[in-house]
Design an enzyme around this catalytic site. Structure first.
Site, mmCIF file in Angstrom:
data_model
loop_
_atom_site.group_PDB
_atom_site.id
_atom_site.type_symbol
_atom_site.label_atom_id
_atom_site.label_comp_id
_atom_site.label_asym_id
_atom_site.label_seq_id
_atom_site.Cartn_x
_atom_site.Cartn_y
_atom_site.Cartn_z
ATOM 1 N N ASP A 82 14.742 1.497 -0.950
ATOM 2 C CA ASP A 82 14.983 0.988 -2.308
ATOM 3 C C ASP A 82 15.937 1.945 -3.019
ATOM 4 O OD1 ASP A 82 13.281 -1.009 -1.680
ATOM 5 O OD2 ASP A 82 11.692 -0.461 -3.076
ATOM 6 N N LYS A 111 14.413 -2.359 5.811
ATOM 7 C CA LYS A 111 14.064 -3.334 4.775
ATOM 8 C C LYS A 111 14.872 -3.007 3.524
ATOM 9 C CE LYS A 111 10.010 -3.307 2.439
ATOM 10 N NZ LYS A 111 10.352 -3.429 0.986
ATOM 11 N N LYS A 118 11.620 -12.028 -0.984
ATOM 12 C CA LYS A 118 10.404 -12.659 -1.525
ATOM 13 C C LYS A 118 10.721 -13.964 -2.276
ATOM 14 C CE LYS A 118 7.676 -8.392 -1.981
ATOM 15 N NZ LYS A 118 8.675 -7.312 -1.891
ATOM 16 N N ASN A 177 14.816 -26.716 -2.276
ATOM 17 C CA ASN A 177 16.248 -26.845 -2.542
ATOM 18 C C ASN A 177 16.813 -25.607 -3.233
ATOM 19 O OD1 ASN A 177 18.644 -28.599 -2.457
ATOM 20 N ND2 ASN A 177 18.544 -28.401 -4.682
ATOM 21 N N TYR A 231 -1.590 3.492 -0.802
ATOM 22 C CA TYR A 231 -1.159 3.793 0.564
ATOM 23 C C TYR A 231 -2.333 3.844 1.533
ATOM 24 C CZ TYR A 231 3.394 5.063 -1.364
ATOM 25 O OH TYR A 231 4.605 5.032 -1.996
ATOM 26 N N ARG A 254 9.182 5.636 0.378
ATOM 27 C CA ARG A 254 9.299 6.960 -0.235
ATOM 28 C C ARG A 254 8.745 8.074 0.642
ATOM 29 N NH1 ARG A 254 7.010 4.851 -5.899
ATOM 30 N NH2 ARG A 254 6.165 3.278 -4.480
#
Length: 262
Positions: free
Chosen positions: A35, A57, A91, A97, A215, A233
């Site tokens: 990220d 990702k 996501k 459509n 986590y 992270r």
């Protein structure tokens, strides 16, 4: 429980077969979740950890200096160089459509470059067919979809009946839907499904953050059915050395996988 090698030979999806082959070849079930908001930093970290991962990702819409030529093309080159696949964590959560256009059009043109993407089940099975149509209209390369069955954040609404309904939606397309974002095994084998389980919120050091992330350890998630650990992270946050941490998580993930067969 079948091995990654066995699954690379028997899976109905070409995307899944290739992913399992990479995992077996690189001895890695590590997906790096990056990220990162600047292209140069994103590509730089990815280049250093590329040898240790099977998948990256991305959240391409947070890259503030995004251009297709400057961000996506070098991303694809790195995937080729280091032999990993690309998962855009989009996501999707709209009617068929709309998601079709979101997937193939706009500035990001996700269907052109992401091997895998994901979707919520909240709008029903039309989301699967919409995304599949977009993939088929965009590229001759195989594409795969993960359904979001469970999330790692505190207070998530994705559990119980919602999760069960999402599993039913996944059953609507055996080739395109390759698995789930989930916290444990989703079954399906007795009906001929071989779903890949990818699990976020995996950390060897941290227990959570101030924004509700929780986590779980590598051993814990692999023991409950995870195929691919998603680590963000833990690889590069808080001044950590990405190469050192990538090696560490690769080893931990692979050892946890091997322990399944003991």
């Amino acid at each position: 429980m079948a091995s990654y090698k066995e699954r690379s030979e028997s899976h109905t999806s070409p995307v899944a077969r290739r992913l399992f082959s990479i995992m077996e070849e690189k001895k890695s079930n590590l997906c790096a979740s990056l990220d990162i908001t600047e292209t140069e930093k994103l590509l730089s970290i990815l280049d250093t950890i590329g040898p240790y991962i099977c998948l990256v990702k991305t959240h391409i819409d947070i890259v503030s200096d995004f251009t297709y030529e400057g961000t996506v093309l070098p991303l694809k080159e790195l995937a080729k160089k280091h032999n990993f696949m690309i998962f855009e964590d989009r996501k999707f959560a709209d009617i068929g459509n709309t998601v079709k256009n979101q997937y193939k059009s706009g500035v990001f043109r996700i269907a052109e470059w992401a091997d895998i993407t994901n979707a919520h089940g909240v709008t029903g099975a039309g989301i699967v067919s919409g995304l599949k149509e977009a993939a088929q209209e965009t590229t001759s390369e195989p594409r795969g979809l993960l359904m979001l069955a469970e999330l790692s954040s505190k207070g998530s609404l994705a559990y119980g009946e919602y999760t069960e309904k999402t599993v039913e939606i996944a059953k609507s397309d055996k080739e395109f839907v390759i698995g789930f974002i989930a916290q444990h095994d989703m079954g399906g084998r007795e009906e001929g499904f071989d779903w890949i389980i990818m699990t976020p919120g995996v950390g060897l050091d941290d227990k959570g953050d101030a924004l509700g992330q929780q986590y779980r350890t590598v051993d814990e998630v692999v023991k409950t059915g995870t195929d691919i650990i998603i680590v963000g992270r833990g690889l590069y946050g808080q001044g950590r050395d990405p190469i050192e941490q990538a090696k560490r998580y690769q080893q931990a993930g692979w050892n946890a996988y091997l322990n399944r067969f003991k």
